[in-house]
Design an enzyme around this catalytic site. Structure first.
Site, short mmCIF file in Angstrom:
data_model
loop_
_atom_site.label_atom_id
_atom_site.label_comp_id
_atom_site.label_asym_id
_atom_site.label_seq_id
_atom_site.Cartn_x
_atom_site.Cartn_y
_atom_site.Cartn_z
N HIS A 131 0.81 -1.22 0.00
CA HIS A 131 0.00 0.00 0.00
C HIS A 131 0.84 1.27 0.00
CE1 HIS A 131 -3.30 -2.63 2.01
NE2 HIS A 131 -3.33 -2.73 0.70
N SER A 231 -2.55 -9.48 10.47
CA SER A 231 -3.53 -8.93 9.53
C SER A 231 -4.87 -9.63 9.70
CB SER A 231 -3.07 -9.10 8.08
OG SER A 231 -4.07 -8.65 7.18
N SER A 232 -5.94 -8.85 9.75
CA SER A 232 -7.28 -9.43 9.81
C SER A 232 -7.75 -9.89 8.44
CB SER A 232 -8.28 -8.40 10.36
OG SER A 232 -8.39 -7.31 9.46
#
Length: 288
Positions: A131, A231-232
């Site tokens: 990102h 991380s979900s």
């Protein structure tokens, strides 16, 4: 029986979780996919916490940012306030453990959803920032890139005395501010063309560059396993790599405090504090 043959099955019994992860990483060639939970021990809030529910606050979207001068003023005022906390954050035990595993050959590559630059600061210079990164700024007009440190100096000159100590930091690196403060904030333009400056990160509503996604797919395809840390997997940008690995019958392990969207695809699921867990994994592999 190998636990990794049964994605979505019961978690490993207590006392065997770390050993199972050690066995997976001992195969070498793993790809690590990291998320916000890896940086919480560095003082940067995550998005969902152990409950899996998103924290309060609406993130800035790409459409808002590019379509409204008021939205850009709000973003930069909040980001300018929160920037010292991001700039001052240091890699924690989890980041250092990942780099230790990479140097030893157990981890072949790192893909991170985080924009804080902490993997790079820990020595993992080739970590793919899916990102982007908050430490860079890009002009939407001429595409010139510059450092956030440079922009911070300019914003400080334009808004002397603006920062308020104790402002609540949010996961995106900005801070909560009353609208009365935001209204008076002065935004800096590109020094080359006068265009709009944007952090070099992927906003909500914006796509990750296809070439970056393809590179990450190549890393996953070449891996011997995929290990998700903190991380979900709530957004597709990270979940797609877990799905890719599962389709290829690549072993998947998830270490995260709280549920994730990829749990049913993982052969091993650990709900443990990341810094302590990964440091112990690295120690056990060093001694193997």
């Amino acid at each position: 029986m190998d636990a990794f043959e049964h994605p979505g099955g019961p978690a490993a019994p207590p006392g065997e979780e770390l050993e199972a992860l050690v066995r997976l990483l001992d195969r070498r060639g793993a790809v690590v996919l990291s998320g916000a939970g890896l940086s919480t021990e560095s003082g940067i809030p995550d998005y969902r916490g152990a409950t899996g529910r998103r924290r309060s606050g609406t993130p800035m979207t790409y459409q808002e940012f590019t379509g409204s001068a008021d939205a850009r003023r709000r973003y930069w005022a909040r980001s300018h306030t929160g920037w010292p906390a991001i700039a001052g954050a240091r890699p924690n035990a989890g980041h250092h453990a990942v780099e230790r595993l990479r140097r030893a050959g157990h981890v072949a590559a790192v893909i991170t959803q985080n924009v804080d630059g902490l993997h790079h600061a820990a020595g993992t210079r080739e970590a793919v920032e899916l990102h982007g990164g908050l430490r860079r700024v890009v002009c939407l007009g001429c595409r010139r890139t510059s450092t956030r440190a440079e922009l911070d100096r300019r914003l400080e000159e334009l808004n002397r005395g603006f920062r308020r100590p104790g402002a609540q930091l949010r996961p995106d690196g900005d801070a909560q501010l009353p609208q009365s403060l935001v209204d008076g904030f002065r935004v800096a333009a590109c020094t080359d063309c006068g265009g709009v400056l944007k952090p070099d990160v992927v906003f909500f509503g914006e796509n990750v560059p296809p070439s970056r996604v393809d590179h990450c797919y190549e890393l996953v395809d070449a891996a011997r396993s995929l290990v998700v840390l903190g991380s979900s997997l709530a957004v597709l940008s990270g979940l797609r790599f877990v799905r890719r690995a599962a389709r290829s019958r690549l072993p998947v392990a998830i270490v995260n405090q709280g549920p994730t969207r990829g749990d049913e695809l993982a052969g091993l699921r650990l709900d443990l504090p990341l810094g302590r867990a990964m440091t112990e994994v690295a120690r056990l592999l060093d001694e193997a």
